[in-house]
Enzyme design. Structure first.
Site, PDB file in Angstrom:
ATOM      1  N   SER A 106       4.511   2.275   2.801  1.00 24.31           N
ATOM      2  CA  SER A 106       3.229   2.347   1.923  1.00 24.31           C
ATOM      3  C   SER A 106       3.672   3.449   0.691  1.00 24.31           C
ATOM      4  CB  SER A 106       1.978   3.046   2.731  1.00 24.31           C
ATOM      5  OG  SER A 106       0.945   3.012   2.060  1.00 24.31           O
ATOM      6  N   GLU A 124      -7.519  -5.146  -8.982  1.00 26.90           N
ATOM      7  CA  GLU A 124      -6.508  -6.364  -9.507  1.00 26.90           C
ATOM      8  C   GLU A 124      -5.954  -6.070 -10.617  1.00 26.90           C
ATOM      9  OE1 GLU A 124      -5.746  -9.511  -7.935  1.00 26.90           O
ATOM     10  OE2 GLU A 124      -6.564  -8.420  -6.357  1.00 26.90           O
ATOM     11  N   HIS A 148       0.507  -3.218   0.844  1.00 28.38           N
ATOM     12  CA  HIS A 148      -1.268  -3.541   1.472  1.00 28.38           C
ATOM     13  C   HIS A 148      -1.973  -4.745   0.458  1.00 28.38           C
ATOM     14  CE1 HIS A 148      -0.979  -0.132   3.445  1.00 28.38           C
ATOM     15  NE2 HIS A 148      -0.693   0.727   2.489  1.00 28.38           N
TER      16      HIS A 148
END
Length: 171
Positions: A106, A124, A148
């Site tokens: 991550s 986005e 993710h």
């Protein structure tokens, strides 16, 4: 994947939890996972500004065969480490030491390249000023890492970052 962190289950792994606002939770999670896999020689460092030049921390990182960065906030990792002697040590080990591995999950993966995604305003990040980039730790050239994709719908922000830096691959 975790079985690839070290050639031997006895080799030293330092887990850096600085990205997390809850380092104790990371310690519990990774202790359980590493014990299940059979790793026997690991410990945790929550490095903050006051420890950046500590001989104790320097010696632990110097002795490690693997340094693993947990998830959390990639900016927190970079704020703590970007201009430190520990980062210089990690870069030297990464470039020169046979068998040394630097890894992360991550945020721990996102901070590795020279260019790092900090955040995107709309998830986005497809509008001109919707993405914030910064310099990462610089272990990897010519790529930008994001994570993710499914749960946080991040494909667009990675595509946007690569459009802004066309010399980079999106990973």
């Amino acid at each position: 994947m975790l079985k690839l962190l070290a050639e031997s289950k006895d080799e030293r792994i330092e887990v850096i939890t600085s990205a997390s606002s809850e380092p104790e939770g990371m310690r519990e999670t990774y202790t359980k996972v590493f014990n299940e896999i059979g790793y026997t020689n690991f410990d945790f460092l929550d490095i903050c500004d006051e420890y950046l030049h500590s001989d104790f921390h320097f010696k632990r990182v110097e002795a490690a065969k693997t340094v693993f960065f947990t998830g959390g906030d990639q900016s927190r990792i970079c704020r703590s480490l970007k201009q430190s002697v520990l980062t210089d040590l990690l870069k030297r080990k990464y470039q020169e030491e046979d068998g040394f591995m630097i890894a992360g999950t991550s945020a721990g993966a996102m901070c590795m390249p020279k260019i790092m995604i900090v955040e995107a305003l709309n998830g986005e990040a497809m509008l001109e000023h919707d993405i914030e980039l910064d310099t990462g730790l610089g272990f990897i050239e010519n790529c930008i890492v994001d994570t993710h994709f499914v749960h946080r719908a991040r494909f667009g922000r990675l595509a946007h970052a690569v459009i802004l830096h066309q010399e980079c691959w999106g990973i």
